[in-house]
Write a protein that holds these residues in place. Structure first.
Motif, mmCIF file in Angstrom:
data_model
loop_
_atom_site.group_PDB
_atom_site.id
_atom_site.type_symbol
_atom_site.label_atom_id
_atom_site.label_comp_id
_atom_site.label_asym_id
_atom_site.label_seq_id
_atom_site.Cartn_x
_atom_site.Cartn_y
_atom_site.Cartn_z
ATOM 1 N N ALA A 201 0.781 -1.219 -0.010
ATOM 2 C CA ALA A 201 -0.065 0.005 -0.146
ATOM 3 C C ALA A 201 0.875 1.323 0.033
ATOM 4 O O ALA A 201 0.523 2.138 -0.810
ATOM 5 N N ALA A 202 1.995 1.238 0.765
ATOM 6 C CA ALA A 202 2.756 2.437 0.751
ATOM 7 C C ALA A 202 3.527 2.340 -0.646
ATOM 8 O O ALA A 202 3.813 3.757 -0.984
ATOM 9 N N VAL A 203 3.813 1.584 -1.223
ATOM 10 C CA VAL A 203 4.497 1.653 -2.501
ATOM 11 C C VAL A 203 3.472 2.293 -3.528
ATOM 12 O O VAL A 203 4.027 3.311 -4.055
ATOM 13 N N GLU A 204 2.329 1.969 -3.643
ATOM 14 C CA GLU A 204 1.279 2.558 -4.426
ATOM 15 C C GLU A 204 1.039 3.864 -4.052
ATOM 16 O O GLU A 204 0.694 4.899 -4.941
ATOM 17 N N ALA B 284 -3.409 1.715 -3.438
ATOM 18 C CA ALA B 284 -2.787 1.901 -2.099
ATOM 19 C C ALA B 284 -4.077 1.587 -1.256
ATOM 20 O O ALA B 284 -3.875 0.785 -0.350
ATOM 21 N N CYS B 285 -5.042 1.917 -1.428
ATOM 22 C CA CYS B 285 -6.397 1.834 -0.707
ATOM 23 C C CYS B 285 -6.756 0.256 -0.688
ATOM 24 O O CYS B 285 -7.270 -0.430 0.655
ATOM 25 N N ALA B 286 -6.762 -0.204 -1.724
ATOM 26 C CA ALA B 286 -7.046 -1.709 -1.999
ATOM 27 C C ALA B 286 -6.174 -2.435 -1.148
ATOM 28 O O ALA B 286 -6.679 -3.549 -0.619
ATOM 29 N N TYR B 287 -4.844 -2.476 -1.034
ATOM 30 C CA TYR B 287 -4.011 -3.110 -0.252
ATOM 31 C C TYR B 287 -4.208 -2.670 1.057
ATOM 32 O O TYR B 287 -4.154 -3.645 2.084
ATOM 33 N N ALA B 288 -4.540 -1.497 1.444
ATOM 34 C CA ALA B 288 -4.559 -1.240 2.840
ATOM 35 C C ALA B 288 -5.851 -1.993 3.515
ATOM 36 O O ALA B 288 -5.696 -2.402 4.624
ATOM 37 N N ARG C 4 -1.748 8.266 6.318
ATOM 38 C CA ARG C 4 -1.250 9.561 6.355
ATOM 39 C C ARG C 4 -0.567 10.316 5.269
ATOM 40 O O ARG C 4 -0.703 11.541 4.821
ATOM 41 N N THR C 5 -0.028 9.271 4.499
ATOM 42 C CA THR C 5 0.524 9.792 3.147
ATOM 43 C C THR C 5 -0.517 10.231 2.107
ATOM 44 O O THR C 5 -0.199 10.531 1.189
ATOM 45 N N LEU C 6 -1.574 9.418 2.421
ATOM 46 C CA LEU C 6 -3.057 9.509 1.454
ATOM 47 C C LEU C 6 -3.614 10.873 1.773
ATOM 48 O O LEU C 6 -4.779 11.183 1.131
ATOM 49 N N ALA C 7 -3.176 11.824 2.650
ATOM 50 C CA ALA C 7 -3.914 13.091 3.156
ATOM 51 C C ALA C 7 -4.379 13.964 1.956
ATOM 52 O O ALA C 7 -5.430 14.490 1.703
ATOM 53 N N PRO C 8 -3.562 13.977 0.927
ATOM 54 C CA PRO C 8 -3.713 14.764 -0.445
ATOM 55 C C PRO C 8 -4.963 14.086 -1.250
ATOM 56 O O PRO C 8 -5.444 15.074 -1.808
ATOM 57 N N HIS C 9 -5.233 12.996 -0.767
ATOM 58 C CA HIS C 9 -6.318 12.327 -1.624
ATOM 59 C C HIS C 9 -7.688 11.948 -0.700
ATOM 60 O O HIS C 9 -8.639 11.278 -1.284
ATOM 61 N N VAL D 61 -10.270 6.684 -0.541
ATOM 62 C CA VAL D 61 -9.785 7.037 0.732
ATOM 63 C C VAL D 61 -10.772 6.887 1.892
ATOM 64 O O VAL D 61 -10.613 6.481 2.925
ATOM 65 N N ARG D 62 -12.037 7.253 1.561
ATOM 66 C CA ARG D 62 -13.066 7.447 2.330
ATOM 67 C C ARG D 62 -13.700 6.126 2.583
ATOM 68 O O ARG D 62 -14.151 5.807 3.880
ATOM 69 N N ASP D 63 -13.408 4.983 1.721
ATOM 70 C CA ASP D 63 -13.773 3.743 2.003
ATOM 71 C C ASP D 63 -12.725 3.109 2.644
ATOM 72 O O ASP D 63 -13.111 2.081 3.808
#
Length: 410
Positions: free
Chosen positions: A340-343, A352-356, A380-385, A391-393
């Motif tokens: 997830a961090a890689v994506e 990234a969200c799918a792996y998370a 935290r790294t997905l904050a811009p999205h 991300v909401r899911d």
């Protein structure tokens, strides 16, 4: 020599201490077996002064309790010493593993019984909830401490080795599963003391290497490096297996990664891979069930991620998922988190969200604090999205009642 015409007290104490034959006791004392036969005869001769303390130390009883009669005109011997090196540890303000302090000696079979429960806890770690297993492991260790006061010789060393393993397991749960570094440090100290009582250098090396994680997580490289030097020193006394040596490289690589020394970490992982390709011929101890080639690859993928080598990290981590046994639930959570961090770093928030979410689903089956740490970092790294639906899911999965309470409690 018939049983009725022998020193039954000495023979019974020998068996209780785990010396099944007269030759085993003779070897432990550095004397000939003929000497032990004379001591176990009907009228045993009084031991020479240089052997008196050795006998009482090994068998846990004073000489008269062992069936010896002092020669006429000689003072009664001193009883078994009640203080040991553990006193120095206690004086330093640290917890100490107890020493033999009573003449009520347990039979040699107690070691095998205690070891059997330790092995069961080792296997249960991979599936039982940490909060459930941890109290059982700690209670078992408390029993082991009590048994150390009632065993001697080989039996005591066997109990001490199993006790060290139990404390190591408890320390691993505290650090990796419960994220309680303070308690983990104290527990690993107890594990190291028990390994010293068992005189088991490989177990000592494993404990020291685990303890290196604690300062490394706080970027305290000097302290982590010092513990790794100690771990490698103990491993040389082993002999250590190929897997053990490669694991030490992997641990040090993880510590270097945490401290920002990525080039050094990648070099260590490359060395570990070379070590695994050229075996030492030695067998890994049965308690070392936390490392494999797939685990090394997982270490490598994380280091490549931190180094910013995203395509390489993705390839490595995907291969880990393919090679990982079905029982590796906890490690699978970490690998999903790293993917997830890689994506996320590659600008692919949906993947990234799918792996998370896969990681969170796995955490719902088997909790692992290290895995949750990975997911929180990704979030935290997905904050811009954060306004995107994926991300909401993810937030709907991440912020359930239990995970939210856990996050606020930290």
């Amino acid at each position: 020599m018939s049983q009725s015409a022998s020193n039954v007290r000495l023979r019974s104490a020998r068996h209780a201490a785990g010396y099944r034959s007269q030759q085993e006791l003779a070897t432990a004392l550095g004397v000939g077996v003929r000497q032990v036969r004379r001591w176990e005869s009907e009228n045993p001769p009084w031991p020479h002064p240089e052997l008196q303390q050795a006998l009482t130390d090994l068998l846990g009883q004073d000489l008269e309790s062992l069936g010896f009669t002092p020669p006429a005109g000689r003072d009664r011997p001193h009883t078994l010493r009640r203080t040991t090196a553990g006193t120095a540890v206690a004086a330093a303000g640290l917890a100490a593993i107890p020493v033999q302090t009573t003449a009520a000696i347990q039979p040699a079979s107690v070691a095998a019984d205690f070891e059997a429960v330790t092995r069961s806890h080792r296997r249960l770690y991979w599936s039982v909830t940490p909060a459930t297993l941890h109290p059982a492991a700690v209670a078992h260790a408390a029993l082991g401490c009590a048994l150390l006061t009632e065993t001697t010789g080989q039996t005591r060393r066997s109990v001490a080795a199993a006790l060290a393993e139990s404390y190591l397991l408890a320390g691993r749960i505290e650090f990796f599963d419960l994220r309680d570094s303070e308690h983990a440090g104290r527990t690993l100290l107890l594990a190291l003391q028990a390994a010293g009582q068992a005189d088991d250098p490989l177990l000592g090396a494993a404990i020291l290497a685990h303890s290196a994680f604690i300062p490394a997580w706080d970027s305290e490289r000097e302290a982590a490096a010092e513990r790794m030097v100690a771990a490698r020193t103990y491993a040389r006394r082993g002999p250590a297996s190929t897997e053990f040596l490669a694991w030490l490289d992997a641990v040090e690589a993880e510590c270097e990664t945490r401290c920002g020394n990525i080039r050094t970490a990648l070099h260590l992982i490359g060395h570990a891979e070379d070590v695994l390709r050229h075996g030492t011929g030695h067998t890994s101890p049965p308690w070392m069930d936390w490392f494999s080639g797939a685990r090394l690859a997982a270490f490598k993928g994380n280091t490549q991620l931190v180094a910013g080598h995203l395509p390489q990290a993705r390839t490595t981590l995907l291969s880990v998922l393919e090679d990982m046994p079905a029982t590796e639930d906890k490690q699978r959570t970490v690998v999903y988190g790293d993917l997830a961090a890689v994506e996320a770093a590659a600008g692919n928030p949906e993947q990234a969200c799918a792996y998370a979410r896969q990681a969170l689903d796995q955490l719902g089956i088997t909790w692992y604090a290290m895995g949750m740490d990975r997911i929180r970092e990704v979030r935290r790294t997905l904050a811009p999205h954060q306004h995107e639906q994926c991300v909401r899911d993810l937030d709907e999965h991440l912020y359930g009642w239990s995970t939210t309470v856990s996050a606020l409690a930290r």
